[in-house]
Design an enzyme around this catalytic site. Structure first.
Site, PDB file in Angstrom:
ATOM      1  N   HIS A  24      25.795 -20.692  12.942  1.00 53.87           N
ATOM      2  CA  HIS A  24      27.004 -20.868  13.724  1.00 53.87           C
ATOM      3  C   HIS A  24      26.340 -21.657  14.815  1.00 53.87           C
ATOM      4  CE1 HIS A  24      28.875 -16.838  12.408  1.00 53.87           C
ATOM      5  NE2 HIS A  24      29.257 -17.763  11.833  1.00 53.87           N
ATOM      6  N   HIS A  80      36.592 -16.500   1.441  1.00 53.00           N
ATOM      7  CA  HIS A  80      36.233 -16.707   3.134  1.00 53.00           C
ATOM      8  C   HIS A  80      36.099 -18.010   3.214  1.00 53.00           C
ATOM      9  CE1 HIS A  80      35.314 -16.676   7.095  1.00 53.00           C
ATOM     10  NE2 HIS A  80      33.812 -16.354   6.958  1.00 53.00           N
ATOM     11  N   GLU A  82      34.746 -20.221   5.691  1.00 53.63           N
ATOM     12  CA  GLU A  82      34.062 -20.758   6.399  1.00 53.63           C
ATOM     13  C   GLU A  82      32.923 -21.275   5.558  1.00 53.63           C
ATOM     14  OE1 GLU A  82      32.200 -17.930   9.157  1.00 53.63           O
ATOM     15  OE2 GLU A  82      31.291 -19.660  10.657  1.00 53.63           O
ATOM     16  N   ASP A  84      30.123 -22.055   5.181  1.00 56.04           N
ATOM     17  CA  ASP A  84      28.864 -21.749   4.470  1.00 56.04           C
ATOM     18  C   ASP A  84      29.414 -21.276   2.962  1.00 56.04           C
ATOM     19  OD1 ASP A  84      30.004 -19.666   6.127  1.00 56.04           O
ATOM     20  OD2 ASP A  84      28.083 -18.361   5.883  1.00 56.04           O
ATOM     21  N   HIS A 146      35.213 -11.277   8.994  1.00 55.09           N
ATOM     22  CA  HIS A 146      35.306 -11.514  10.423  1.00 55.09           C
ATOM     23  C   HIS A 146      36.260 -12.661  10.760  1.00 55.09           C
ATOM     24  CE1 HIS A 146      32.230 -15.090  10.806  1.00 55.09           C
ATOM     25  NE2 HIS A 146      32.557 -14.879   9.562  1.00 55.09           N
ATOM     26  N   ASP A 165      31.317 -11.703   3.411  1.00 56.85           N
ATOM     27  CA  ASP A 165      30.361 -11.781   4.777  1.00 56.85           C
ATOM     28  C   ASP A 165      29.745 -10.299   4.996  1.00 56.85           C
ATOM     29  OD1 ASP A 165      29.715 -14.361   5.439  1.00 56.85           O
ATOM     30  OD2 ASP A 165      31.386 -14.528   6.947  1.00 56.85           O
ATOM     31  N   TYR A 193      22.721  -8.854  12.105  1.00 56.42           N
ATOM     32  CA  TYR A 193      23.885  -9.479  11.579  1.00 56.42           C
ATOM     33  C   TYR A 193      25.249  -8.841  11.923  1.00 56.42           C
ATOM     34  CZ  TYR A 193      27.053 -11.383   7.632  1.00 56.42           C
ATOM     35  OH  TYR A 193      28.033 -12.175   6.863  1.00 56.42           O
ATOM     36  N   HIS A 226      25.698 -12.994   1.557  1.00 56.64           N
ATOM     37  CA  HIS A 226      24.467 -13.295   2.373  1.00 56.64           C
ATOM     38  C   HIS A 226      23.369 -12.090   2.129  1.00 56.64           C
ATOM     39  CE1 HIS A 226      26.221 -16.616   4.670  1.00 56.64           C
ATOM     40  NE2 HIS A 226      27.089 -15.749   5.175  1.00 56.64           N
TER      41      HIS A 226
HETATM   42 FE1  FEO Z   1      31.890 -16.328   8.187  1.00 58.09          FE
HETATM   43 FE2  FEO Z   1      29.082 -16.478   5.989  1.00 58.09          FE
HETATM   44  O1  FEO Z   1      30.664 -16.994   6.910  1.00 58.09           O
END
Ligand code: FEO
Length: 395
Positions: A24, A80, A82, A84, A146, A165, A193, A226
């Protein structure tokens, strides 16, 4: 990194990033690196669940090519948007232009806003299903876990949950599964996390856990986006999330401070001495020499917190602000709290800290301890008493 067959014809094709030290932007430290997990399901139709961060695109493509030609992918499930997890999407869509992207309504909006590619999106809602032949994917929306677009994918026949996530850890390792790594190390990262990403959404986490439990879905394996996958003990992370989401904490006090010429440090130590006398555990952090995310993780685990700063320009030291901004933003609520700080001729720091503690939703035990110059023996005794009071409040 080798691909791993995690169940018959279901492959981990993700990328381990041993170098990542921040996430982030530079807001979240990742001392142990991270992984971007993507999963390839080879059935009558071929589906890829999530992609990876843009710089890891080539490694993802290399991994997919060890199993199939990426052009053969029929479906890309974007749990998701995002970057990544979606960064490799443009490259994949160039290779497999007929692949259909499955995502939530918000997911489509966010993917388009980031990539501007005019792809056609197949919008899914909770409990929509996609048959791959022998296997069926079920989608479960998980808004604000999230991001508003987040969803889980569940493989019915294999009882595998892919919750993106949720249940993740920023943890690079040679092992891909919970039984192949140091479990304490892994759970330490899972806890960090949660504390630094999911805390503000705790009530939604608790609700989603109940919703999934009420569905009675068997869960043999949890494969987050992750860190490691849970096959030996999925209950470990489910129980931890249950615990963290209801925000119980230990009988412990975290004292975090910065100091200019040592006076606020003396105040912190006097408060710690009082907590100690009351027989309660404490952790003492000098903010500028400690990783901010580690302090937040410790605060999340404690029932009480004391934050100190000397006064500068009628407010707090700039080194203390990021921690307080995060605590307020993360809504680390329900904890007993105390502000303290030294000043020379005009205060301001304690009032400023109080404002942040209130914003976070903490319960202050007093208006705080603002003291002039260096605390003498009587002042230190007063601070010890406040430390005792803070400690008693958590028992
Ligand atoms: Fe919300 Fe692993 O990205």
């Amino acid at each position: 990194m080798n691909v791993r067959e995690i169940a018959p014809n279901i492959y981990w094709v993700g990328v381990v990033d041993w170098d990542a030290r921040y996430f982030h932007g530079h807001a979240l430290s990742t001392h142990r690196g991270t992984t971007y997990n993507a999963y390839l399901i080879v059935d009558e139709k071929i589906a890829l669940v999530d992609t990876v961060y843009t710089p890891a695109t080539q490694k993802l493509l290399d991994n997919i090519r060890k199993i199939i030609d990426p052009a053969k992918i029929d479906y890309i499930i974007s749990n998701h948007s995002e970057v990544d997890h979606s960064g490799a999407l443009p490259a994949l869509m160039d290779l497999a232009p007929n692949a259909q992207i499955y995502c939530t309504k918000k997911g489509a909006e966010f993917l388009e806003a980031q990539f501007h590619r005019g792809w056609e999106y197949k919008i899914v809602k909770s409990f929509d299903e996609l048959s791959l032949g022998k296997r069926t994917l079920t989608f479960i929306e998980a808004p604000m876990l999230h991001w508003p677009d987040s969803m889980f994918t569940y493989i019915k026949e294999d009882a595998i949950l892919m919750p993106n996530d949720a249940f993740g850890q920023h943890y690079a390792s040679s092992g891909r599964f919970d039984d192949e790594v140091d479990v304490d190390e892994m759970m330490e990262e899972a806890s960090k996390y949660y504390a630094n990403i999911l805390t503000p959404f705790s009530s939604l986490v608790a609700k989603k856990l109940k919703e999934v439990a009420d569905l009675g879905l068997p869960i043999k394996m949890i494969c987050p986006s992750h860190g490691v996958m849970f096959r030996a003990n999925p209950g470990l992370i489910l129980e931890a999330y249950q615990r963290w989401s209801t925000q119980p904490a230990e009988d412990m006090v975290v004292i975090a401070y910065d100091t200019m010429w040592g006076s606020t440090r003396l105040m912190a130590e006097a408060i710690a001495s009082g907590v100690d006398e009351a027989g309660v555990r404490y952790k003492l952090f000098h903010i500028p020499v400690t990783d901010r995310n580690d302090i937040i993780t410790a605060i999340q685990a404690a029932k009480a917190v004391a934050i100190g700063s000397p006064t500068v320009n009628r407010s707090i030291l700039a080194t203390v602000s990021p921690l307080l901004e995060d605590l307020a933003g993360l809504k680390v609520k329900g904890k007993k709290a105390l502000a303290f700080g030294s000043d020379g001729w005009g205060g301001g720091a304690v009032a400023a800290i109080n404002g942040y503690l209130d914003k976070a939703g903490m319960e202050r035990i007093s208006d705080g301890a603002a003291m002039r110059w260096k605390p003498d023996a009587a002042a230190r005794e007063e601070l010890k008493q406040l430390g005792r009071q803070l400690a008693e409040s958590v028992k």
